[in-house]
Scaffold this motif. Structure first.
Motif, PDB file in Angstrom:
ATOM      1  N   GLN A 398       0.839  -1.056   0.267  1.00 28.27           N
ATOM      2  CA  GLN A 398      -0.460  -0.071   0.221  1.00 28.27           C
ATOM      3  C   GLN A 398       0.934   1.046   0.097  1.00 28.27           C
ATOM      4  N   ALA A 401       1.686   2.082  -3.410  1.00 33.88           N
ATOM      5  CA  ALA A 401       0.536   2.083  -3.733  1.00 33.88           C
ATOM      6  C   ALA A 401       0.279   3.505  -3.544  1.00 33.88           C
ATOM      7  N   LEU A 402       0.226   4.012  -3.069  1.00 34.49           N
ATOM      8  CA  LEU A 402       0.111   5.453  -2.130  1.00 34.49           C
ATOM      9  C   LEU A 402       1.073   5.827  -2.817  1.00 34.49           C
ATOM     10  N   TYR A 405       0.071   6.605  -7.282  1.00 30.44           N
ATOM     11  CA  TYR A 405      -1.581   7.690  -6.656  1.00 30.44           C
ATOM     12  C   TYR A 405      -0.179   8.759  -6.234  1.00 30.44           C
ATOM     13  N   LYS A 432      -8.810   9.239  -5.486  1.00 29.03           N
ATOM     14  CA  LYS A 432      -7.244   7.608  -5.860  1.00 29.03           C
ATOM     15  C   LYS A 432      -6.248   7.717  -4.795  1.00 29.03           C
ATOM     16  N   ALA A 436      -6.253   6.420  -1.199  1.00 25.76           N
ATOM     17  CA  ALA A 436      -4.882   4.464  -0.757  1.00 25.76           C
ATOM     18  C   ALA A 436      -4.376   5.107   0.257  1.00 25.76           C
TER      19      ALA A 436
END
Length: 462
Positions: A398, A401-402, A405, A432, A436
């Motif tokens: 995560q 992913a953050l 983003y 998004k 996240a």
């Protein structure tokens, strides 16, 4: 009172920032010191200590005195005084010493007229030789005290686990609110920027609607997250009490510690599966309580076994003339003595056999409960450990992913500045990224909740 309560939190202040901070270890100290459930657990231990004192009463020396006198029709039938000191001992032997003073014209011929004294002993030779009700009661009271201590640990263990779940839920809600607030401020600034751009003719008027819609979305989301934060603060306040048994609401200005300080919490926590299982098997309060209970039942079984033995008590009194017992050495059965033998035995031993069988069955029953509890604890530890390991990996994913983003948001903003993108795409990227960030915050809070639940499952949270 409010200011005193804030200071009691062991809150941290710096020279620049005066925001009070509630750390998890300080929070647990407050719960342990003042929460009613924690106090009740302490009272249970005190009650068990009082029960030990109560059981010791069976070994207290007893001083008694019996006096009687009868006169009728002017005649002195008898006048009798008999003080006695009886001293019970641990091994079922009773020591006694006393005096008798008997006068009158119509006395029992079995009794000795005048002043006499005696020192005596009573010894059980069969039933109650190795254990009796007094010894069993004291042994069981001591085991009950040990059980109460383990039950206190178990209660505090569960209380701390619930309290830390409320704490990390509060931490999550506070941080999520900050994330939404940051996005709301950015959206508000973008609305102002777009309006100026529209006024200057650099942007179409529809961009104002797009920017305002995003601001309204974040505004509504902020209100929802603010409500969650307030509810979590109130839920956390359930565990906050003052010394005078008064509940205390968590002050609005108190904040959780910074996320960068969280990893220091893990230093003092055992996260090794083998070590946790070993500690749980050796010292888990629930398992220890079962073991002490089984020990108590073994004491009861020994006591019930005495019911299968005949009662054979022998007593002996060394008699002396006068009120002072004679301490001179002499043959036991030469002169001035009294002895007795008491034999008693039920012919079918029905009650004794039934009681002994029930005592053995109780031990078997609790042994099965102990084995079942041991298995439940093992499964719970493994389950929480698996959750912790999975959450660590999810957090790593995560975080990446953050970061991605956020990179996309910056790239979209650069394209928008160059006229190659739209507010719709920026808003979509920002939403998004915010989701996240919120997800990452939730995962981290859930990780710490699970870590504390793992410690509780192994019985090492206290």
């Amino acid at each position: 009172m409010k200011n005193k309560f804030i200071l009691f939190f062991l809150l941290s202040f710096s020279s620049l920032a005066q925001t009070p901070v509630l750390y998890p270890e300080a929070f647990l100290k407050i719960v342990q010191a003042y929460h009613p459930i924690a106090k009740q657990a302490g009272i249970s231990v005190q009650k068990s200590e009082a029960q030990i004192l109560q059981a010791r009463a069976g070994f207290d020396p007893i001083l008694s005195h019996y006096s009687t006198k009868k006169t009728f029709d002017g005649k002195n039938y008898y006048e009798y005084h008999a003080p006695e000191l009886n001293i019970p001992t641990w091994y079922g032997i009773e020591l006694r010493s006393g005096m008798e003073n008997l006068r009158g014209s119509r006395t029992n011929p079995d009794q000795t007229l005048g002043e006499t004294s005696y020192m005596g002993i009573t010894v059980p030779l069969a039933k109650n030789l190795f254990i009796d009700q007094r010894r069993a009661s004291l042994q069981q009271a001591k085991l009950m005290n040990k059980m109460a201590l383990q039950e206190q640990r178990s209660i505090l263990n569960e209380l701390f686990s619930d309290a830390m779940a409320a704490y990390w839920n509060w931490v999550k809600s506070v941080r999520v609110l900050k994330i939404v607030d940051q996005n709301l401020r950015i959206a508000e600034a973008r609305v102002s920027f777009v309006k100026r751009s529209v006024e200057l003719g650099e942007r179409p008027a529809v961009d104002t609607v797009e920017a305002t819609t995003q601001q309204q979305y974040f505004d509504n989301l902020y209100q929802a997250k603010w409500m969650e934060k307030e509810n979590s603060r109130l839920a956390l306040s359930v565990y906050l009490w003052q010394e005078n048994n008064t509940p205390q609401e968590l002050p609005l200005e108190v904040q959780p510690a910074e996320a960068k300080n969280e990893m220091a919490i893990l230093v003092d926590l055992d996260l090794n599966l083998s070590s946790l299982l070993e500690k749980a098997y050796a010292n888990h309060p629930d398992l220890s309580a079962y073991q002490y209970k089984i020990e108590g039942l073994n004491v009861e079984k020994k006591l019930k076994f005495q019911s299968l033995l005949p009662k054979l008590d022998v007593s002996y009194n060394a008699l002396s003339k006068g009120l002072a017992p004679s301490l001179e050495t002499r043959a036991l059965f030469d002169n001035n003595y009294q002895y007795g033998i008491k034999f008693e035995m039920p012919l079918r031993l029905s009650k004794g056999r039934a009681d002994y069988q029930l005592a053995k069955l109780k031990i078997q029953e609790e042994s099965l409960n102990l084995a079942q509890k041991r298995q439940q604890i093992q499964v719970k530890i493994n389950s929480y450990y698996n959750q912790v390991e999975a959450l660590k990996k999810q957090i790593q994913t995560q975080e990446k992913a953050l970061s991605n983003y956020q990179t996309l948001v910056k790239a979209e903003e650069n394209r928008f500045a160059q006229g190659e993108s739209s507010l719709f795409l920026i808003n979509s990227r920002e939403t998004k990224a915010m989701e996240a960030a919120e997800k990452l915050t939730e995962l981290k809070a859930y990780l710490f909740k699970t870590i504390y639940a793992l410690q509780a499952s192994a019985g090492v949270l206290i």
